[in-house]
Design a protein around this motif. Structure first.
Motif, short mmCIF file in Angstrom:
data_model
loop_
_atom_site.label_atom_id
_atom_site.label_comp_id
_atom_site.label_asym_id
_atom_site.label_seq_id
_atom_site.Cartn_x
_atom_site.Cartn_y
_atom_site.Cartn_z
N ILE A 73 0.89 -1.16 0.00
CA ILE A 73 0.00 0.00 0.00
C ILE A 73 0.93 1.21 0.00
O ILE A 73 1.54 1.53 1.02
N ARG A 94 -2.36 0.72 -4.59
CA ARG A 94 -2.39 -0.67 -4.13
C ARG A 94 -2.17 -1.57 -5.33
O ARG A 94 -2.66 -1.29 -6.42
N TYR A 123 -7.54 0.38 4.33
CA TYR A 123 -7.21 -0.60 3.29
C TYR A 123 -6.47 -1.79 3.88
O TYR A 123 -6.75 -2.92 3.53
N GLN A 127 -7.57 -5.74 3.89
CA GLN A 127 -6.72 -6.68 3.18
C GLN A 127 -6.28 -7.85 4.07
O GLN A 127 -5.95 -8.92 3.58
#
Length: 128
Positions: A73, A94, A123, A127
């Motif tokens: 990221i 990403r 994020y 993930q």
């Protein structure tokens, strides 16, 4: 971005941040022979709670850039000149996902970094 709020909102990311910070701290101490082994052992045994970790996020969100890089990221805070004054935005990339960014600019880099890191933490949490 308030570190404690973000850590409580994204618990998986909070665990990853704790592990990352703890690992960095231990790695730094392992290389320093002037630090007593007893102190190193005490740090290893100590658990970091969200409040403790939030102080680092609130005062210096930059320490999270390496964690985000490891997790693919990529956070950037580019600068632009607007009417003779520097302004900062952010982009987050990403792997295999579209890049997002801010259409707003901020007078201070740390503001842009804080906003970007909050989004990056979200994020990361999704993930994991």
């Amino acid at each position: 971005m308030k570190g404690l709020d973000v850590l409580e909102k994204f618990p998986k990311a909070a665990d990853a941040i704790k592990e990352f910070y703890y690992g960095k701290m231990i790695d730094t101490m392992s290389d320093d022979s002037t630090i007593p082994d007893e102190f190193k052992a005490m740090i290893r045994a100590q658990a970091f709670d969200n409040e403790y970790l939030a102080t680092f996020i609130d005062t210096n969100p930059r320490f999270l850039f390496d964690l985000m890089d490891v997790n693919e990221i990529i956070v950037q805070t580019p600068s632009v000149w607007v009417e003779g004054a520097v302004q900062f935005g952010y982009t987050i990339e990403r792997k295999n996902v579209d890049t997002i960014g801010s259409s707003e600019t901020y007078s201070y880099r740390n503001i842009a970094e804080g906003i970007a890191m909050e989004k990056a933490i979200e994020y990361l949490n999704n993930q994991l």
